[in-house]
Enzyme design. Sequence first.
Site, PDB file in Angstrom:
ATOM      1  N   ARG A   1      -9.039   2.885 -19.795  1.00 52.09           N
ATOM      2  CA  ARG A   1      -8.968   4.208 -19.198  1.00 52.09           C
ATOM      3  C   ARG A   1      -7.571   4.370 -18.601  1.00 52.09           C
ATOM      4  O   ARG A   1      -7.029   3.411 -18.027  1.00 52.09           O
ATOM      5  CB  ARG A   1     -10.015   4.365 -18.080  1.00 52.09           C
ATOM      6  CG  ARG A   1     -11.452   4.459 -18.557  1.00 52.09           C
ATOM      7  CD  ARG A   1     -11.736   5.769 -19.296  1.00 52.09           C
ATOM      8  NE  ARG A   1     -13.116   5.911 -19.690  1.00 52.09           N
ATOM      9  CZ  ARG A   1     -13.617   5.613 -20.895  1.00 52.09           C
ATOM     10  NH1 ARG A   1     -12.823   5.128 -21.840  1.00 52.09           N
ATOM     11  NH2 ARG A   1     -14.897   5.795 -21.154  1.00 52.09           N
TER      12      ARG A   1
ATOM     13  N   GLU B   1      -6.378  13.632 -19.498  1.00 54.95           N
ATOM     14  CA  GLU B   1      -6.518  13.826 -20.952  1.00 54.95           C
ATOM     15  C   GLU B   1      -6.993  15.237 -21.254  1.00 54.95           C
ATOM     16  O   GLU B   1      -7.912  15.721 -20.571  1.00 54.95           O
ATOM     17  CB  GLU B   1      -7.484  12.786 -21.517  1.00 54.95           C
ATOM     18  CG  GLU B   1      -6.904  11.387 -21.395  1.00 54.95           C
ATOM     19  CD  GLU B   1      -7.828  10.293 -21.943  1.00 54.95           C
ATOM     20  OE1 GLU B   1      -8.902  10.617 -22.467  1.00 54.95           O
ATOM     21  OE2 GLU B   1      -7.442   9.128 -21.827  1.00 54.95           O
TER      22      GLU B   1
ATOM     23  N   HIS C   1      -6.884   9.201 -27.425  1.00 57.63           N
ATOM     24  CA  HIS C   1      -8.165   8.580 -27.068  1.00 57.63           C
ATOM     25  C   HIS C   1      -9.090   8.490 -28.297  1.00 57.63           C
ATOM     26  O   HIS C   1     -10.130   9.146 -28.346  1.00 57.63           O
ATOM     27  CB  HIS C   1      -8.851   9.355 -25.929  1.00 57.63           C
ATOM     28  CG  HIS C   1      -9.928   8.551 -25.251  1.00 57.63           C
ATOM     29  ND1 HIS C   1     -10.227   8.670 -23.922  1.00 57.63           N
ATOM     30  CD2 HIS C   1     -10.791   7.611 -25.727  1.00 57.63           C
ATOM     31  CE1 HIS C   1     -11.212   7.859 -23.603  1.00 57.63           C
ATOM     32  NE2 HIS C   1     -11.573   7.199 -24.699  1.00 57.63           N
TER      33      HIS C   1
HETATM   34  C1  8YV Z   1     -15.763   7.842 -26.042  1.00 53.76           C
HETATM   35  C2  8YV Z   1     -14.978   5.798 -24.935  1.00 53.76           C
HETATM   36  O1  8YV Z   1     -15.632   8.500 -27.206  1.00 53.76           O
HETATM   37  O2  8YV Z   1     -17.120   4.892 -25.248  1.00 53.76           O
HETATM   38  C3  8YV Z   1     -16.196   5.097 -24.470  1.00 53.76           C
HETATM   39  O3  8YV Z   1     -16.239   4.714 -23.293  1.00 53.76           O
HETATM   40  O4  8YV Z   1     -13.969   5.754 -24.344  1.00 53.76           O
HETATM   41  C4  8YV Z   1     -15.023   6.562 -26.189  1.00 53.76           C
HETATM   42  O5  8YV Z   1     -15.567   5.777 -27.181  1.00 53.76           O
HETATM   43  C5  8YV Z   1     -15.250   8.722 -24.945  1.00 53.76           C
HETATM   44  O6  8YV Z   1     -15.564   8.152 -23.710  1.00 53.76           O
HETATM   45  C6  8YV Z   1     -15.833  10.118 -24.995  1.00 53.76           C
HETATM   46  O7  8YV Z   1     -17.228  10.097 -24.885  1.00 53.76           O
END
Ligand code: 8YV
Length: 327
Positions: free
Chosen positions: A237, A266, A285
């Site tokens: 993150r 983001e 992302h």
């Molecule tokens: C998601 C991610 O697509 O799973 C996670 O924690 O970072 C990604 O795979 C994103 O969080 C949006 O839902």
Amino acid sequence: MNKRVVAVRRLDENHLAQLRQLFHVDCFDSLGPDNEQAYIQAMRRAHGLIGGKLTINRQLLDESPHLKVISTISVGYDNLPLDELTQRGILLCNTPDVLTETTADTGFALIMATARRVVELAELVKQGNWLGHIDKPLFGLDVHGKVLGIIGMGRIGAAVARRGALGFGMRVRYSNSSPKPALETELGAQRCDMDELLAQSDFVCISVPLTTETHQLIGAEAFRKMKSSAILINISRGKVVDEAALIDALNEGQIGGAGLDVFEEEPVSRDSPLLQMTNVVALPHIGSATHETRAAMAQLAVDNLILALQGEWPKSAVNEQVLAAKH
Ligand code: 8YV
């Protein structure tokens, strides 16, 4: 009466059909000021909520008296108020495992792209600027045989480490709250403290979840400890890194580059200095964003929601204590 489910973004017809067989489903392709009232209205009657990038606050929870299960299509849940959900007896399900390898592939793509300057040099060719031999100023760095530092040796960190150690002969250092003896045996990985990891690694890969403890874990002090050639990879993150300090470190040549799939905000602002730097590879992302993996995440989230709303144990729950209290 049929139970009711609110589905926000990201579910294709096949997944929606599975839910519609059992529940009344209110669908929201996107959420914004235009449909906020309709969303609140739907939540007032909903027993389950499923979707990606969900944002829930106390006020919405107050408006959702029947809500029993939230099924997020993500492994991370830093966007959701876990303690508040647990206190209210709302089960939170997420989608671990199915995205591990794909997210590790993204991490490795960033390692390769930054070290070998793939984006910068591919752009040079496309712009018709390949005019002769590529010489020293455009050389990259080797990946094989280098030291790979993993901050957060969970499922995804381990999958990146495996690629590095077994595929590229990299020496793996890791920092993690608990030791991982099986990985130490399998990969020759060595657990060390953060200072050692930062000082020794050629690639520092961040794969910890965002929590209050990991918020801005990597900042000015960390960059000062890294090699001037080291490359920071972030597939976790954005807020785990102090982005202003990262920009300073790159500007001052304290580190060699960065491969970033995630940002403090983001989408990242088009004015971010990071986007002007040739030694930064920035992705939008896409850690888990493949057809296969996003389908698997959606299916797991649907399975979790169905099982939990039918009073059964879901495949993956974050606050299992809510379930335990009911069984
Ligand atoms: C998601 C991610 O697509 O799973 C996670 O924690 O970072 C990604 O795979 C994103 O969080 C949006 O839902």
